[in-house]
Write a protein that holds these residues in place. Sequence first.
Motif, PDB file in Angstrom:
ATOM      1  N   ILE A 203     -34.809  49.038  48.930  1.00 32.96           N
ATOM      2  CA  ILE A 203     -34.730  49.496  50.225  1.00 32.96           C
ATOM      3  C   ILE A 203     -34.939  48.907  51.545  1.00 32.96           C
ATOM      4  O   ILE A 203     -34.092  48.445  52.083  1.00 32.96           O
TER       5      ILE A 203
ATOM      6  N   LEU B 161     -31.396  46.152  51.615  1.00 33.27           N
ATOM      7  CA  LEU B 161     -30.677  47.051  52.272  1.00 33.27           C
ATOM      8  C   LEU B 161     -30.803  47.114  53.641  1.00 33.27           C
ATOM      9  O   LEU B 161     -29.873  46.699  54.481  1.00 33.27           O
ATOM     10  N   LEU B 162     -31.874  47.304  54.157  1.00 35.75           N
ATOM     11  CA  LEU B 162     -32.453  47.451  55.788  1.00 35.75           C
ATOM     12  C   LEU B 162     -32.352  45.843  56.225  1.00 35.75           C
ATOM     13  O   LEU B 162     -32.108  46.828  57.553  1.00 35.75           O
TER      14      LEU B 162
ATOM     15  N   GLU C 257     -28.181  45.347  56.535  1.00 35.18           N
ATOM     16  CA  GLU C 257     -27.752  46.222  57.203  1.00 35.18           C
ATOM     17  C   GLU C 257     -26.990  46.270  58.977  1.00 35.18           C
ATOM     18  O   GLU C 257     -26.605  45.926  59.429  1.00 35.18           O
TER      19      GLU C 257
ATOM     20  N   VAL D 224     -22.571  46.292  53.076  1.00 35.02           N
ATOM     21  CA  VAL D 224     -23.718  47.286  53.404  1.00 35.02           C
ATOM     22  C   VAL D 224     -23.530  48.523  53.693  1.00 35.02           C
ATOM     23  O   VAL D 224     -23.291  48.338  55.329  1.00 35.02           O
TER      24      VAL D 224
ATOM     25  N   PRO E 230     -22.991  52.859  54.075  1.00 36.62           N
ATOM     26  CA  PRO E 230     -23.883  54.265  53.921  1.00 36.62           C
ATOM     27  C   PRO E 230     -23.634  54.517  52.643  1.00 36.62           C
ATOM     28  O   PRO E 230     -24.767  54.817  52.342  1.00 36.62           O
TER      29      PRO E 230
ATOM     30  N   PHE F  19     -27.325  53.551  50.797  1.00 37.33           N
ATOM     31  CA  PHE F  19     -28.517  54.196  50.605  1.00 37.33           C
ATOM     32  C   PHE F  19     -28.873  55.783  50.212  1.00 37.33           C
ATOM     33  O   PHE F  19     -29.243  55.965  50.231  1.00 37.33           O
TER      34      PHE F  19
ATOM     35  N   PHE G  73     -30.876  55.859  47.932  1.00 38.18           N
ATOM     36  CA  PHE G  73     -32.410  55.749  48.213  1.00 38.18           C
ATOM     37  C   PHE G  73     -33.185  56.855  48.661  1.00 38.18           C
ATOM     38  O   PHE G  73     -34.258  57.809  48.209  1.00 38.18           O
ATOM     39  N   PHE G  74     -32.049  57.585  49.705  1.00 35.86           N
ATOM     40  CA  PHE G  74     -32.434  58.878  49.800  1.00 35.86           C
ATOM     41  C   PHE G  74     -32.926  60.081  48.385  1.00 35.86           C
ATOM     42  O   PHE G  74     -33.342  60.959  49.308  1.00 35.86           O
TER      43      PHE G  74
ATOM     44  N   SER H 118     -27.558  53.922  57.423  1.00 35.17           N
ATOM     45  CA  SER H 118     -28.877  54.082  56.835  1.00 35.17           C
ATOM     46  C   SER H 118     -28.911  55.416  57.709  1.00 35.17           C
ATOM     47  O   SER H 118     -29.439  56.741  56.495  1.00 35.17           O
TER      48      SER H 118
ATOM     49  N   ALA I 249     -25.280  57.696  56.286  1.00 38.27           N
ATOM     50  CA  ALA I 249     -25.997  58.216  54.729  1.00 38.27           C
ATOM     51  C   ALA I 249     -26.527  59.500  54.695  1.00 38.27           C
ATOM     52  O   ALA I 249     -26.454  60.432  54.118  1.00 38.27           O
TER      53      ALA I 249
ATOM     54  N   CYS J   4     -38.773  58.989  56.263  1.00 32.75           N
ATOM     55  CA  CYS J   4     -38.258  57.758  56.334  1.00 32.75           C
ATOM     56  C   CYS J   4     -38.570  57.062  57.853  1.00 32.75           C
ATOM     57  O   CYS J   4     -37.950  57.088  58.595  1.00 32.75           O
TER      58      CYS J   4
END
Length: 310
Positions: free
Chosen positions: A30, A33-34, A37, A156, A158, A161, A164-165, A205, A208, A234
């Motif tokens: 995560i 990814l963040l 993105e 990267v 949606p 993600f 993770f969600f 994110s 997603a 989150c």
Amino acid sequence: MATGEWELREEDDYEFDLDNPFTSPADEPIASLLDAEGHHAPSVSAAASAARRDAAAFISKVRFGGELAVHPRVAYLALNYVDRFLSKRQLPCEQQPWAPRLLAISCLSLASKMQRVAAVSIADIQRDEEFMFDEASVRRMERVVVGALEWRTRSVTPLAFLGFFLSACYPAPSHPTQVAAVKARAVDLLVRAQPEVKMAEFSPSVSAAAALLAAAGEVAAANLQAFQAGVAACPFVNSDKLRECGEVLAAACGVGPVRAAASADTPVTVLGHHRSASSASESDWTVGSAANGGGGEAKKRCMGPPSHWG
């Protein structure tokens, strides 16, 4: 490297997984990814919306083109490349109305290489078009695209993600069948909603999270509250953006509104940062014509961007 050609870099020399864009298992999912993105989130301007619409229409036609149809994920990645390109460059559509289609064809070809599927036939997907682009023109445009993307071809999106969600909303794998069904429905919603230009306004994110909430409402209504609480917990999901994205997605896919539970104890921020767009000079585009070798009415052949663009 031959003139007009380009090659994938060594780290991209295998199939790119849209669900997992990273090449190193050491990457912390995560956080990575963040961090990424912001470099990959497109932001299509109003001025570019017409070009985006034309490119999206061509990609959609190819995706549903019967025996010539491309895989949905190839079409999805191709339109993502279109969006990211238009975030950084402008197309001279008034002078060269064929430019969005050249962009779409090149992004489809690039996406098929990244997904390691059968190569897109440049000639076949243009079968019913008035203007035809040859292989050299498409290869030159591919170089323009990857240059604009700064060689970040492992997008990267949606889709990256979703895992993770799902783990945040389902911390214990007690409902594997339901989790798989929610994910599959979320992917379907994201693919269906992608042609809507407003979807490009939201970070991957947020898109997603909105898709998963909509999917959970359909597939796992009894656990929707758990999904809402998991997403609200989150700290990087902006509740206002999530609500807006849910409304756009619902309108695009004809589903019920996304309901997001806000947490009073959790600060919400958005970490995506859009890069400023840079314009391409109109003089950097040329068009020529030549008769098609086949019988019947001659087709015009577009030359595309000149070789110095690479």
